[in-house]
Design a protein around this motif. Structure first.
Motif, PDB file in Angstrom:
ATOM      1  N   LEU A  56      30.816  24.643  38.932  1.00 63.46           N
ATOM      2  CA  LEU A  56      30.646  26.032  38.512  1.00 63.46           C
ATOM      3  C   LEU A  56      29.175  26.425  38.489  1.00 63.46           C
ATOM      4  O   LEU A  56      28.814  27.543  38.878  1.00 63.46           O
ATOM      5  N   ARG A  57      28.322  25.521  38.034  1.00 66.64           N
ATOM      6  CA  ARG A  57      26.884  25.803  38.015  1.00 66.64           C
ATOM      7  C   ARG A  57      26.359  26.027  39.429  1.00 66.64           C
ATOM      8  O   ARG A  57      25.563  26.938  39.676  1.00 66.64           O
ATOM      9  N   THR A  58      26.829  25.224  40.380  1.00 64.16           N
ATOM     10  CA  THR A  58      26.408  25.389  41.774  1.00 64.16           C
ATOM     11  C   THR A  58      26.848  26.742  42.322  1.00 64.16           C
ATOM     12  O   THR A  58      26.085  27.438  43.004  1.00 64.16           O
ATOM     13  N   LEU A  59      28.088  27.132  42.017  1.00 64.08           N
ATOM     14  CA  LEU A  59      28.591  28.426  42.491  1.00 64.08           C
ATOM     15  C   LEU A  59      27.851  29.590  41.840  1.00 64.08           C
ATOM     16  O   LEU A  59      27.588  30.612  42.485  1.00 64.08           O
ATOM     17  N   GLU A  60      27.505  29.436  40.550  1.00 58.76           N
ATOM     18  CA  GLU A  60      26.745  30.481  39.862  1.00 58.76           C
ATOM     19  C   GLU A  60      25.345  30.603  40.444  1.00 58.76           C
ATOM     20  O   GLU A  60      24.839  31.719  40.649  1.00 58.76           O
ATOM     21  N   GLU A  61      24.701  29.476  40.702  1.00 52.42           N
ATOM     22  CA  GLU A  61      23.346  29.504  41.260  1.00 52.42           C
ATOM     23  C   GLU A  61      23.334  30.124  42.652  1.00 52.42           C
ATOM     24  O   GLU A  61      22.342  30.739  43.055  1.00 52.42           O
ATOM     25  N   ALA A  62      24.443  29.973  43.388  1.00 51.44           N
ATOM     26  CA  ALA A  62      24.552  30.592  44.713  1.00 51.44           C
ATOM     27  C   ALA A  62      24.925  32.068  44.631  1.00 51.44           C
ATOM     28  O   ALA A  62      24.995  32.752  45.660  1.00 51.44           O
ATOM     29  N   GLY A  63      25.173  32.560  43.424  1.00 58.47           N
ATOM     30  CA  GLY A  63      25.516  33.964  43.240  1.00 58.47           C
ATOM     31  C   GLY A  63      26.932  34.321  43.608  1.00 58.47           C
ATOM     32  O   GLY A  63      27.261  35.491  43.789  1.00 58.47           O
ATOM     33  N   LEU A  64      27.806  33.304  43.684  1.00 60.58           N
ATOM     34  CA  LEU A  64      29.190  33.548  44.097  1.00 60.58           C
ATOM     35  C   LEU A  64      30.107  33.864  42.929  1.00 60.58           C
ATOM     36  O   LEU A  64      31.084  34.599  43.087  1.00 60.58           O
ATOM     37  N   VAL A  65      29.845  33.287  41.769  1.00 55.85           N
ATOM     38  CA  VAL A  65      30.691  33.532  40.604  1.00 55.85           C
ATOM     39  C   VAL A  65      29.819  33.875  39.405  1.00 55.85           C
ATOM     40  O   VAL A  65      28.617  33.579  39.379  1.00 55.85           O
ATOM     41  N   ALA A  66      30.433  34.505  38.419  1.00 56.23           N
ATOM     42  CA  ALA A  66      29.766  34.819  37.152  1.00 56.23           C
ATOM     43  C   ALA A  66      30.790  34.642  36.049  1.00 56.23           C
ATOM     44  O   ALA A  66      31.983  34.478  36.306  1.00 56.23           O
ATOM     45  N   ARG A  67      30.330  34.667  34.814  1.00 57.69           N
ATOM     46  CA  ARG A  67      31.252  34.497  33.690  1.00 57.69           C
ATOM     47  C   ARG A  67      30.954  35.520  32.613  1.00 57.69           C
ATOM     48  O   ARG A  67      29.847  36.040  32.514  1.00 57.69           O
ATOM     49  N   GLN A  68      31.985  35.826  31.817  1.00 59.29           N
ATOM     50  CA  GLN A  68      31.813  36.713  30.676  1.00 59.29           C
ATOM     51  C   GLN A  68      32.661  36.213  29.526  1.00 59.29           C
ATOM     52  O   GLN A  68      33.661  35.525  29.733  1.00 59.29           O
ATOM     53  N   ARG A  69      32.236  36.559  28.308  1.00 57.98           N
ATOM     54  CA  ARG A  69      32.940  36.126  27.109  1.00 57.98           C
ATOM     55  C   ARG A  69      34.260  36.860  26.948  1.00 57.98           C
ATOM     56  O   ARG A  69      34.373  38.040  27.252  1.00 57.98           O
ATOM     57  N   SER A  70      35.260  36.147  26.441  1.00 52.68           N
ATOM     58  CA  SER A  70      36.546  36.763  26.144  1.00 52.68           C
ATOM     59  C   SER A  70      36.406  37.724  24.980  1.00 52.68           C
ATOM     60  O   SER A  70      35.698  37.444  24.009  1.00 52.68           O
ATOM     61  N   GLU A  71      37.084  38.851  25.073  1.00 49.14           N
ATOM     62  CA  GLU A  71      37.115  39.779  23.938  1.00 49.14           C
ATOM     63  C   GLU A  71      38.035  39.277  22.837  1.00 49.14           C
ATOM     64  O   GLU A  71      37.904  39.672  21.678  1.00 49.14           O
ATOM     65  N   ALA A  72      38.959  38.401  23.171  1.00 48.29           N
ATOM     66  CA  ALA A  72      39.915  37.897  22.186  1.00 48.29           C
ATOM     67  C   ALA A  72      39.337  36.721  21.403  1.00 48.29           C
ATOM     68  O   ALA A  72      39.386  36.691  20.179  1.00 48.29           O
ATOM     69  N   VAL A 171      50.073  40.731  36.316  1.00 53.96           N
ATOM     70  CA  VAL A 171      48.616  40.752  36.219  1.00 53.96           C
ATOM     71  C   VAL A 171      48.239  41.197  34.808  1.00 53.96           C
ATOM     72  O   VAL A 171      48.543  42.330  34.417  1.00 53.96           O
ATOM     73  N   THR A 172      47.605  40.315  34.031  1.00 55.35           N
ATOM     74  CA  THR A 172      47.102  40.716  32.719  1.00 55.35           C
ATOM     75  C   THR A 172      45.710  41.306  32.907  1.00 55.35           C
ATOM     76  O   THR A 172      44.873  40.729  33.597  1.00 55.35           O
ATOM     77  N   VAL A 173      45.474  42.456  32.284  1.00 59.34           N
ATOM     78  CA  VAL A 173      44.172  43.132  32.407  1.00 59.34           C
ATOM     79  C   VAL A 173      43.470  43.188  31.057  1.00 59.34           C
ATOM     80  O   VAL A 173      42.589  44.012  30.843  1.00 59.34           O
ATOM     81  N   CYS A 174      43.860  42.278  30.176  1.00 53.54           N
ATOM     82  CA  CYS A 174      43.385  42.276  28.793  1.00 53.54           C
ATOM     83  C   CYS A 174      43.294  40.831  28.325  1.00 53.54           C
ATOM     84  O   CYS A 174      44.266  40.082  28.442  1.00 53.54           O
ATOM     85  N   ASP A 175      42.129  40.425  27.805  1.00 54.43           N
ATOM     86  CA  ASP A 175      41.964  39.051  27.334  1.00 54.43           C
ATOM     87  C   ASP A 175      42.943  38.723  26.213  1.00 54.43           C
ATOM     88  O   ASP A 175      43.483  37.616  26.144  1.00 54.43           O
ATOM     89  N   ASN A 176      43.163  39.666  25.309  1.00 52.78           N
ATOM     90  CA  ASN A 176      44.077  39.418  24.187  1.00 52.78           C
ATOM     91  C   ASN A 176      45.485  39.105  24.681  1.00 52.78           C
ATOM     92  O   ASN A 176      46.113  38.151  24.222  1.00 52.78           O
TER      93      ASN A 176
END
Length: 224
Positions: A56-72, A171-176
């Motif tokens: 995941l770190r390699t993919l992030e450094e290549a700018g291919l993926v990103a992450r965000q915190r869950s709202e739940a 398809v869930t469109v909500c973290d909760n």
């Protein structure tokens, strides 16, 4: 041979190098439909957490993926593909579906907008539902639909267990909703809740995110 080593070229090299690994290519394939947490990726891939972190770190450094915190659950995060980075290399396969069912908690904004956007993008039928439906569609959702010229019928929100049927592509469109029903076999899109913020800008942002996700998924689904 002279090779121009500008920043854009180096970024392309890093992207291709990241995708040259079988495990990382599989991760990108899994993320082509929706977002996954590291624990969900680990379960799907059957690899140790430290090895997954490296990929995941390699993919992030290549700018291919990103992450965000869950709202739940703020301890949890979701990994997603960075839009536009794979326009000419987009992975994934064709899926068959009787119907697409978009799910959020209240069925008052994100799932309603997603289903309406889907009706414009695909011949596969769509529906929406909530795990804990509200009494009515959020005014902000109706307003953003009106601003964008999107037909959004003002119907009563529906409960998931009364709507879901065999053969649905969920398809869930909500973290909760995604975290509340762990056994639900669903693609997940981690879309921030515009109702929580309540501003027109928040609803515009949610609309844009959903519009992009629908546009990416629609060509991958065909009627069952």
């Amino acid at each position: 041979m002279k090779v121009e080593q500008n920043a854009a070229f180096r970024q392309r090299v890093a992207m291709h190098a990241a995708l040259a690994d079988a495990a990382r290519l599989r991760i990108v394939d899994l993320l082509a439909l929706g977002d996954l947490s590291p624990s969900e990726l680990q379960a799907e891939l059957g690899m140790p957490s430290n090895l997954l972190s490296h990929h995941l770190r390699t993919l992030e450094e290549a700018g291919l993926v990103a992450r965000q915190r869950s709202e739940a659950d703020r301890r949890r995060s979701y990994i997603h593909l960075v839009r536009g980075r794979l326009d000419h290399l987009m992975p994934g396969m064709e899926h068959r579906a009787r119907r697409v069912l978009f799910v959020c908690t209240r069925n008052s904004a994100r799932s309603q907008l997603a289903a309406a956007l889907w009706r414009q993008a695909s011949a596969v039928p769509s529906e929406s539902a909530g795990t804990h439906p509200a009494g009515r569609i959020a005014g902000g959702a109706l307003a953003v639909a009106a601003r964008r010229g999107l037909p959004l019928p003002e119907v009563a929100p529906q409960r998931l267990d009364q709507v879901q049927a065999e053969g649905d592509f969920v398809v869930t469109v909500c973290d909760n909703a995604h975290e509340e029903v762990p056994g639900l076999q669903a693609v997940h899109w981690s879309i921030p809740d515009p109702v929580r913020v309540g501003t027109p800008a928040a609803f515009d942002s949610a609309y844009e995110l959903l519009s992009h996700r629908v546009a990416d998924l629609a060509p991958r689904l065909v009627a069952a």
